[in-house]
Design a protein around this motif. Structure first.
Motif, PDB file in Angstrom:
ATOM      1  N   VAL A 142      10.893   4.065  20.163  1.00 45.57           N
ATOM      2  CA  VAL A 142      10.861   3.580  18.777  1.00 45.57           C
ATOM      3  C   VAL A 142      11.574   4.603  17.900  1.00 45.57           C
ATOM      4  O   VAL A 142      11.672   5.780  18.261  1.00 45.57           O
ATOM      5  CB  VAL A 142       9.408   3.389  18.282  1.00 45.57           C
ATOM      6  N   PRO A 143      12.099   4.198  16.767  1.00 47.78           N
ATOM      7  CA  PRO A 143      12.754   5.166  15.873  1.00 47.78           C
ATOM      8  C   PRO A 143      11.745   6.174  15.338  1.00 47.78           C
ATOM      9  O   PRO A 143      10.550   5.868  15.221  1.00 47.78           O
ATOM     10  CB  PRO A 143      13.325   4.282  14.757  1.00 47.78           C
ATOM     11  N   PRO A 144      12.195   7.378  15.013  1.00 43.48           N
ATOM     12  CA  PRO A 144      11.263   8.385  14.487  1.00 43.48           C
ATOM     13  C   PRO A 144      10.642   7.950  13.168  1.00 43.48           C
ATOM     14  O   PRO A 144      11.296   7.311  12.334  1.00 43.48           O
ATOM     15  CB  PRO A 144      12.164   9.618  14.296  1.00 43.48           C
ATOM     16  N   VAL A 145       9.356   8.265  13.016  1.00 45.72           N
ATOM     17  CA  VAL A 145       8.615   7.900  11.805  1.00 45.72           C
ATOM     18  C   VAL A 145       8.132   9.177  11.129  1.00 45.72           C
ATOM     19  O   VAL A 145       7.530  10.032  11.776  1.00 45.72           O
ATOM     20  CB  VAL A 145       7.402   7.004  12.162  1.00 45.72           C
ATOM     21  N   PRO A 146       8.404   9.322   9.824  1.00 51.48           N
ATOM     22  CA  PRO A 146       7.942  10.535   9.135  1.00 51.48           C
ATOM     23  C   PRO A 146       6.424  10.621   9.092  1.00 51.48           C
ATOM     24  O   PRO A 146       5.736   9.598   9.056  1.00 51.48           O
ATOM     25  CB  PRO A 146       8.536  10.378   7.726  1.00 51.48           C
ATOM     26  N   LYS A 147       5.913  11.817   9.096  1.00 55.34           N
ATOM     27  CA  LYS A 147       4.461  12.003   9.125  1.00 55.34           C
ATOM     28  C   LYS A 147       3.770  11.510   7.855  1.00 55.34           C
ATOM     29  O   LYS A 147       2.570  11.230   7.873  1.00 55.34           O
ATOM     30  CB  LYS A 147       4.136  13.477   9.352  1.00 55.34           C
ATOM     31  N   ASP A 148       4.517  11.418   6.761  1.00 52.28           N
ATOM     32  CA  ASP A 148       3.906  10.944   5.514  1.00 52.28           C
ATOM     33  C   ASP A 148       4.027   9.435   5.337  1.00 52.28           C
ATOM     34  O   ASP A 148       3.773   8.908   4.251  1.00 52.28           O
ATOM     35  CB  ASP A 148       4.538  11.651   4.317  1.00 52.28           C
ATOM     36  N   HIS A 149       4.404   8.718   6.405  1.00 52.25           N
ATOM     37  CA  HIS A 149       4.521   7.262   6.315  1.00 52.25           C
ATOM     38  C   HIS A 149       3.143   6.665   6.020  1.00 52.25           C
ATOM     39  O   HIS A 149       2.135   7.076   6.605  1.00 52.25           O
ATOM     40  CB  HIS A 149       5.071   6.689   7.628  1.00 52.25           C
ATOM     41  N   PRO A 150       3.064   5.682   5.093  1.00 54.39           N
ATOM     42  CA  PRO A 150       1.755   5.107   4.713  1.00 54.39           C
ATOM     43  C   PRO A 150       0.957   4.562   5.887  1.00 54.39           C
ATOM     44  O   PRO A 150      -0.281   4.634   5.894  1.00 54.39           O
ATOM     45  CB  PRO A 150       2.147   3.978   3.745  1.00 54.39           C
ATOM     46  N   ALA A 151       1.654   4.021   6.900  1.00 55.54           N
ATOM     47  CA  ALA A 151       0.942   3.443   8.043  1.00 55.54           C
ATOM     48  C   ALA A 151       0.205   4.502   8.854  1.00 55.54           C
ATOM     49  O   ALA A 151      -0.738   4.190   9.585  1.00 55.54           O
ATOM     50  CB  ALA A 151       1.914   2.682   8.943  1.00 55.54           C
ATOM     51  N   LEU A 152       0.635   5.744   8.751  1.00 53.45           N
ATOM     52  CA  LEU A 152      -0.004   6.820   9.501  1.00 53.45           C
ATOM     53  C   LEU A 152      -1.012   7.584   8.655  1.00 53.45           C
ATOM     54  O   LEU A 152      -1.691   8.483   9.164  1.00 53.45           O
ATOM     55  CB  LEU A 152       1.064   7.797  10.026  1.00 53.45           C
ATOM     56  N   ASN A 153      -1.109   7.246   7.376  1.00 50.55           N
ATOM     57  CA  ASN A 153      -2.021   7.946   6.479  1.00 50.55           C
ATOM     58  C   ASN A 153      -2.844   6.914   5.708  1.00 50.55           C
ATOM     59  O   ASN A 153      -2.628   6.663   4.525  1.00 50.55           O
ATOM     60  CB  ASN A 153      -1.235   8.831   5.507  1.00 50.55           C
ATOM     61  N   TYR A 154      -3.759   6.285   6.421  1.00 54.24           N
ATOM     62  CA  TYR A 154      -4.540   5.225   5.815  1.00 54.24           C
ATOM     63  C   TYR A 154      -5.862   5.755   5.277  1.00 54.24           C
ATOM     64  O   TYR A 154      -6.349   6.825   5.670  1.00 54.24           O
ATOM     65  CB  TYR A 154      -4.798   4.108   6.833  1.00 54.24           C
ATOM     66  N   ASN A 155      -6.444   4.988   4.359  1.00 54.10           N
ATOM     67  CA  ASN A 155      -7.750   5.329   3.811  1.00 54.10           C
ATOM     68  C   ASN A 155      -8.846   4.882   4.773  1.00 54.10           C
ATOM     69  O   ASN A 155      -8.715   3.853   5.442  1.00 54.10           O
ATOM     70  CB  ASN A 155      -7.953   4.642   2.460  1.00 54.10           C
ATOM     71  N   ILE A 156      -9.905   5.653   4.857  1.00 54.90           N
ATOM     72  CA  ILE A 156     -11.009   5.370   5.778  1.00 54.90           C
ATOM     73  C   ILE A 156     -12.210   4.871   4.977  1.00 54.90           C
ATOM     74  O   ILE A 156     -12.681   5.533   4.052  1.00 54.90           O
ATOM     75  CB  ILE A 156     -11.385   6.616   6.593  1.00 54.90           C
ATOM     76  N   VAL A 157     -12.680   3.685   5.350  1.00 57.39           N
ATOM     77  CA  VAL A 157     -13.808   3.060   4.662  1.00 57.39           C
ATOM     78  C   VAL A 157     -15.086   3.309   5.440  1.00 57.39           C
ATOM     79  O   VAL A 157     -15.136   3.131   6.662  1.00 57.39           O
ATOM     80  CB  VAL A 157     -13.577   1.538   4.513  1.00 57.39           C
ATOM     81  N   SER A 158     -16.125   3.727   4.737  1.00 52.77           N
ATOM     82  CA  SER A 158     -17.447   3.932   5.338  1.00 52.77           C
ATOM     83  C   SER A 158     -18.395   2.887   4.771  1.00 52.77           C
ATOM     84  O   SER A 158     -18.595   2.821   3.561  1.00 52.77           O
ATOM     85  CB  SER A 158     -17.971   5.340   5.035  1.00 52.77           C
TER      86      SER A 158
END
Length: 439
Positions: free
Chosen positions: A72-88
């Motif tokens: 797959v093409p490289p994805v930056p670490k700050d991409h929204p898909a990799l930095n999601y909010n966690i719901v409790s």
């Protein structure tokens, strides 16, 4: 014997005569074919390559130098898909996101039934009776009595002859479209149609004709153009089926389809149960002979495990609440109109969507020059609101897959549980965030 010899001579004479009378292009074509056959008979089909034996050292060097291409093409670490909010906890009126309690303006829990006690009790009773899942499609011991009850209730609620339920909302319309529309058929579809519809159209391999969003004049133009094309080839027109596909509430725009201007008779209605019914899955409803066709041709119905009984029971109880409390819809509409009015005039942002739509979009009045920068700017607005106790979200899209990619936006979802004070607070905070971030 003499007669036979004479006959052969006449055949030979006829062949020579035919040769002289044949058109020149015919003779040239036959000559080329004869030469090609001779070449195939006497030429090698492949050339043997000279074998080159490598030393062990050379092999190791080649292995060291080889770099495989990424899957797959490289994805930056700050991409929204990799930095999601966690719901409790449950995403109800008050939602805990990343450990912080906020008022929920992000989840599609329009009627507030997600945490309703009656709905939860119905699901728990079903869990004790049937267990968790079904482990089989509807045609293979995956049909439970609660499924049939839900289908009957949905058909009655929608005032149609019959209904069919799917275990996944996205797969509902994505399965229904290719069950009817096939290669060679024509589908007229609104350009703002959601991704599930787009996947259904792609699977159908039909001829897709997009018309401008909610523009009935543009649709009429396409229909007239098609009528002209049909007159050129009446035989093809007789066997070509035509469909119109629209959304009731457009997820990508917050607009309502002008259905009375569009058509009088609707063959099929499709919806999901993951929003107002606070369950999972989706359904289609219409006339019986249309719905029955999906039981044999709807891929999501035929090949996926059926809806867990506890979710079917929850949906039935949600229908009970909707039927017993019809005023809940007027309450929701009033709150939608209240926040729609309150969000007007925000500097740098514009409201997209009908005043009575429970899902609105806030878009930038002017782009920063690139989609990436626009997304980052809107994220700062969302983060500002989150830090102040209002949970919002940005609309997400598969950018390379969308037919008509919508502009970046902040989605504002209205539910019956939100109080007037909370609606006003959210609107005020969005104005404050826009003033801070955009100006």
């Amino acid at each position: 014997m003499a007669a036979a010899g004479v006959g052969q001579q006449w055949v030979l004479v006829e062949m020579v005569q035919a040769f002289y009378e044949a058109p020149a292009y015919h003779l040239i074509l036959e000559g080329i074919l004869i030469l090609w056959i001779i070449r195939l008979l006497f030429s090698k089909t492949y050339k043997l390559q000279e074998r080159s034996d490598l030393t062990l050292k050379e092999k190791e060097e080649l292995i060291e130098e080889w770099q495989p291409e990424p899957l797959v093409p490289p994805v930056p670490k700050d991409h929204p898909a990799l930095n999601y909010n966690i719901v409790s906890g449950p995403p109800t009126h008050i939602i805990t996101v990343n450990g912080k309690k906020c008022i929920n303006f992000a989840s599609f829990n329009f009627l507030g039934l997600l945490n309703n006690e009656n709905v939860k009790n119905a699901a728990q009773a079903s869990l004790k009776k049937y267990g968790v899942g079904t482990c089989g499609p509807r045609g293979f011991y995956g049909t439970f009595d609660v499924h049939l009850e839900l289908e009957e209730r949905l058909a009655k609620f929608m005032r149609t002859e019959e209904a069919i339920i799917y275990s996944y909302g996205f797969a509902t319309i994505a399965s229904a479209i290719p069950a009817y529309s096939k290669r060679g058929d024509i589908v007229f579809v609104d350009e703002a149609a959601c991704f599930a519809i787009q996947k259904g159209l792609q699977a159908s391999r039909s001829n897709i004709k997009l018309f401008k969003h909610n523009d009935m004049a543009d649709l009429e133009r396409l229909l007239k153009e098609q009528e002209t094309e049909d007159q050129k080839n009446p035989r093809k027109a007789r066997v070509t089926r035509r469909f119109i596909v629209v959304e009731g509430l457009y997820m990508n725009t917050g607009d309502i389809c002008p259905l009375p201007e569009l058509i009088d008779d609707i063959d099929l209605i499709s919806a999901n149960m993951e929003n107002s019914l606070a369950s999972i899955g989706g359904f289609c409803c219409g006339r019986s002979f249309i719905i029955d066709h999906q039981r044999l041709s709807g891929q999501g119905y035929c090949f996926s495990a059926s809806l867990p009984p506890l979710l079917a029971a929850a949906a039935i109880e949600a229908l009970n609440i909707m039927e017993d409390n019809p005023d809940i819809f007027q309450t929701l509409r009033a709150k939608c109109e209240r926040i729609h009015k309150a969000l007007q005039g925000i500097s740098g942002l514009k409201v997209v969507g009908e005043s009575f739509s429970p899902a609105l979009h806030l878009q930038l009045e002017e782009s920063c020059g690139s989609r990436e920068n626009d997304v980052k700017l809107l994220k700062r607005v969302v983060d500002y609101c989150m830090n102040s106790g209002i949970a919002l979200t940005q609309a997400r899209y598969l950018e390379k897959e969308e037919k008509c990619l919508p502009p970046p936006s902040i989605r504002v979802v209205v539910t019956v549980e939100q109080t007037e004070q909370e609606l006003d607070k959210a609107a005020s905070l969005l104005k404050e965030a826009a003033q801070s971030v955009l100006n």
